[in-house]
Write an enzyme that holds these catalytic residues in place. Structure first.
Site, PDB file in Angstrom:
ATOM      1  N   THR A   1       0.825  -1.203   0.000  1.00  9.47           N
ATOM      2  CA  THR A   1       0.000   0.000   0.000  1.00  9.47           C
ATOM      3  C   THR A   1       0.864   1.259   0.000  1.00  9.47           C
ATOM      4  OG1 THR A   1      -0.127   0.003   2.417  1.00  9.47           O
ATOM      5  CG2 THR A   1      -1.899  -1.108   1.211  1.00  9.47           C
TER       6      THR A   1
ATOM      7  N   ASN B   1       1.153   4.718   1.661  1.00 11.38           N
ATOM      8  CA  ASN B   1       0.728   5.378   2.894  1.00 11.38           C
ATOM      9  C   ASN B   1       0.734   6.882   2.647  1.00 11.38           C
ATOM     10  OD1 ASN B   1       0.095   5.866   5.556  1.00 11.38           O
ATOM     11  ND2 ASN B   1       2.195   5.615   6.292  1.00 11.38           N
TER      12      ASN B   1
ATOM     13  N   GLU C   1      -4.249   4.430   3.571  1.00 12.34           N
ATOM     14  CA  GLU C   1      -3.388   3.515   2.827  1.00 12.34           C
ATOM     15  C   GLU C   1      -4.121   3.008   1.586  1.00 12.34           C
ATOM     16  OE1 GLU C   1      -0.688   1.095   5.729  1.00 12.34           O
ATOM     17  OE2 GLU C   1      -2.704   1.164   6.593  1.00 12.34           O
TER      18      GLU C   1
END
Length: 308
Positions: free
Chosen positions: A208, A210, A257
């Site tokens: 992911t 962030n 995220e």
């Protein structure tokens, strides 16, 4: 579109103009109608259209600590206003001194002396001057004195709901990104820079990005969402977005995220935008990794279907 910092930036020899005034956070359907009306009237009259807005948000200056969540960051707001055809965006620094400007002086200094208003277009609920003492009726009286017209733009509503920045913030805060999009006329957007996180997503097979967002950004309620990830100069990517504290891993810091579907590149350090399409589910706590991974895989497929 010309961009001025302060109304004093109006060039010498500036002619008559059609002016509209407001914070315009979100540039939602109501704002679009008001600005669009001002642009259209300016073209009819053969003069320039000027959109006057303020920075920072007046609420933060008048009542420190009350800064509302921001629906559109300044650069995004400028882009949206430019797309509506405005000739000038005039951003007035909202200082404590400016907040104390009486309503009559507000009109004389800004609209008459600097912008040479031929017509002023405002929403029906427009207020101005010290302690918001001025209203549309006072503006009309001053217009007769100084030689400019005033046209009120009616509030925009659907199914009995009046579209306002406050209403949209409440939708975002509740995670109802579909209702927010209906009032905005486009998906709600959150922007930020990609920073390094705990890298748990990568370990689970779903790396992911962030997102470090602005302190006042209107971030949707905790949950999982389908969104479009927008990169500068790139095609939008479908993204499954998790907002919250990662309860399965006893997290405490609230994070945004995004897992970009079918993307394998490096996003660290990039400034991205997330356009929220749909709310998929609430945040949940899992007792083991396997059901969490299975749930994320389901979120990804639902995102693919929602974003298209």
């Amino acid at each position: 579109m010309q961009r001025w910092r302060g109304y004093e930036a109006a060039p010498g020899g500036w002619g008559r103009s059609v002016v509209t005034i407001g914070v315009f956070d979100g540039v939602h359907k109501g704002h679009q109608a008001t600005i669009g009306h001002a642009v259209a009237r300016a073209r009819e009259l053969g003069v320039k259209s000027v959109v006057v807005t303020f920075d920072p948000h007046p609420a933060e200056v008048v009542r420190p600590g009350s800064h509302p969540a921001v629906l559109t960051e300044p650069a995004r707001k400028a882009e949206l206003i430019e797309a509506l055809g405005a000739d000038v965006l005039c951003v007035v620094p909202f200082t404590p001194e400016f907040s104390r400007l009486p309503a009559e002086a507000f009109v004389h200094d800004i609209l008459v002396e600097h912008l040479h208003a031929a017509l002023v277009v405002v929403g029906d609920n427009f207020r101005f001057g010290h302690r918001a003492a001025g209203d549309v009726a006072l503006l009309e009286r001053l217009g007769r004195t100084f030689g400019f017209g005033v046209e009120g733009a009616p509030l925009v509503a659907e199914a009995g709901t009046v579209f306002s920045s406050t209403y949209i913030r409440s939708c975002v805060d509740a995670g109802d990104v579909a209702a927010a999009a209906a009032a905005l006329g486009r998906p709600h957007r959150v922007e930020g820079v990609v920073v390094r996180g705990d890298q748990r997503g990568r370990e689970l097979g779903f790396p992911t990005a962030n997102l470090l967002t602005h302190r006042y950004a209107a971030v949707p309620a905790d949950g999982v969402y389908a969104a479009r990830l927008v990169r500068r100069g790139g095609e939008p990517l479908a993204a499954a977005v998790s907002i919250g504290t990662n309860p399965t891993f006893s997290g405490r810091e609230r994070r945004v995220e995004a897992y970009a579907l079918d993307f394998t590149g490096d996003l660290y350090g990039e400034r991205l935008a997330l356009d929220f399409v749909a709310h998929l589910r609430e945040q949940r706590t899992y007792d083991a990794i396997e059901p969490l991974v299975a749930q994320i895989a389901e979120d990804v497929e639902r995102t693919r279907r929602a974003v298209g």
